[in-house]
Design an enzyme around this catalytic site. Structure first.
Site, PDB file in Angstrom:
ATOM      1  CD  GLU A 132      -3.120  -0.697   0.135  1.00  0.00           C
ATOM      2  OE1 GLU A 132      -2.787  -0.122  -0.922  1.00  0.00           O
ATOM      3  OE2 GLU A 132      -4.284  -1.055   0.362  1.00  0.00           O
ATOM      4  CB  THR A 185      -5.062   6.211  -2.331  1.00  0.00           C
ATOM      5  OG1 THR A 185      -5.958   5.300  -2.967  1.00  0.00           O
ATOM      6  CG2 THR A 185      -5.239   6.093  -0.828  1.00  0.00           C
TER       7      THR A 185
HETATM    8  N1  HSE Z   1      -8.374   4.181   4.363  1.00  0.00           N
HETATM    9  C1  HSE Z   1      -7.816   4.486   3.077  1.00  0.00           C
HETATM   10  C2  HSE Z   1      -8.135   5.917   2.732  1.00  0.00           C
HETATM   11  C3  HSE Z   1      -8.391   3.562   2.056  1.00  0.00           C
HETATM   12  O1  HSE Z   1      -9.307   6.275   2.839  1.00  0.00           O
HETATM   13  O2  HSE Z   1      -7.246   6.675   2.364  1.00  0.00           O
HETATM   14  C4  HSE Z   1      -7.833   3.775   0.678  1.00  0.00           C
HETATM   15  O3  HSE Z   1      -8.357   2.804  -0.181  1.00  0.00           O
END
Ligand code: HSE
Length: 315
Positions: A132, A185
């Protein structure tokens, strides 16, 4: 066992109140990955279909995650081979339904299977979340955990990592509307504020507790009362065209709750029962047809299993 084909499901992270800690696993939407044992003792990506992604291990989410398990397994298990990875992307990057996590989770799961399962599925989360960092700059586990474990997952803590699986109430369905725009993201995280008010912390923690309790008790009313986000959604929703209108129409048509799926741009609604989910999906679809943006829409039960083997090849 020399090669294995894996289904890597899409996921919805955050679920309104649970930023970086809550997620659920979807059925039928997902990537496929083939992992093959190779003679050279290294990890290599040999094929990527359906997306323009880097082949270099250190720049690819699946590569980074695969390397993390490979190096740790090397310390524990004696093996003299490496792994080749083929990635068949079905989930669009930047769609908000865990595209990067699916590849990362699939890679670590497949390697673990080929090694004879030295790690439990829960232990695989810490390897998958390494991937990630490539996609978002942070090691969040709220997509990789439900992708690996299925159902709902709660990341109780990150240091040390403490992940809990929660079975889904049987009548729960998710609707996901995916507008065909990309929200990275990392960009969606850059609009967030590092500090929150005590008042909002109280509201949000109450709702997380309520949602988890509602899931355990199959109390759909409690689930519905808890699906609110006073911290993240107000800062991110401007990234998603017509977000408020889609959410409103879903709620008016009986959704238990609706919000941004992960970092967006996908918008999700949770619903009780298939008929209700179909009605809500239709209302969201009708609303979004008024925009200039192409989209697709999915209805899914909550996937209880998570990542799974499609086929095994023995030579
Ligand atoms: N929790 C993360 C965000 C998930 O909202 O940035 C990203 O898929």
């Amino acid at each position: 066992m020399t090669s294995i084909k894996i289904f890597c499901p899409a996921t919805i992270a955050n679920l309104n109140c649970g930023f970086d800690v809550l997620g659920l696993c979807l059925e039928s939407i997902g990537d496929e990955i083939i992992i093959r044992k190779s003679v050279n003792k290294c990890v290599k990506i040999t094929n990527i279909v359906g997306a323009n992604l880097p082949f270099e291990i250190e720049n690819n989410v699946a590569g980074v995650a695969a390397l993390a398990i490979f190096e740790e397994a090397n310390k524990r298990v004696a093996f003299e081979h490496g792994f080749e990875i083929e990635i068949f992307k079905k989930i669009k990057a930047g769609s908000g339904i865990g595209s990067s996590s699916a590849s990362a989770a699939g890679a670590v799961f497949g390697i673990n299977e080929l090694l004879g399962k030295p790690f439990s599925k829960i232990e695989l989360v810490k390897f998958a979340m390494k991937g990630e960092v490539v996609a978002s700059g942070s090691e969040h586990a709220d997509n990789v955990a439900p992708c690996l474990l299925g159902g709902f997952t709660l990341v109780r803590g990150y240091n040390p990592l403490d992940v809990i699986k929660i079975e889904s109430p049987s009548e729960l369905y998710a609707v996901v509307l995916h507008p065909h725009i990309e929200v990275k993201t990392a960009d969606a995280r850059s609009v967030l504020q590092p500090m929150i008010s005590l008042q909002n912390a109280i509201i949000q923690t109450g709702n997380i507790g309520g949602l988890v309790a509602g899931l355990f008790m199959s109390d759909y009313e409690l689930i519905s009362r808890s699906l609110h986000d006073v911290i993240i959604e107000p800062l991110r929703k401007h990234l998603i065209p017509n977000f408020d209108e889609v959410k409103d129409v879903a709620l008016k048509n009986g959704a238990l709750g609706a919000g941004i799926s992960g970092a967006g741009p996908s918008i999700f609604a949770l619903c009780k029962g298939k008929e209700s989910a179909q009605k809500i999906a239709l209302s969201m679809e009708n609303m979004y047809q008024n925009t200039e943006i192409n989209f697709d829409i999915h209805i899914s039960k909550i996937n209880p299993k998570g990542v799974e083997v499609i086929s095994i090849n023995e030579l």
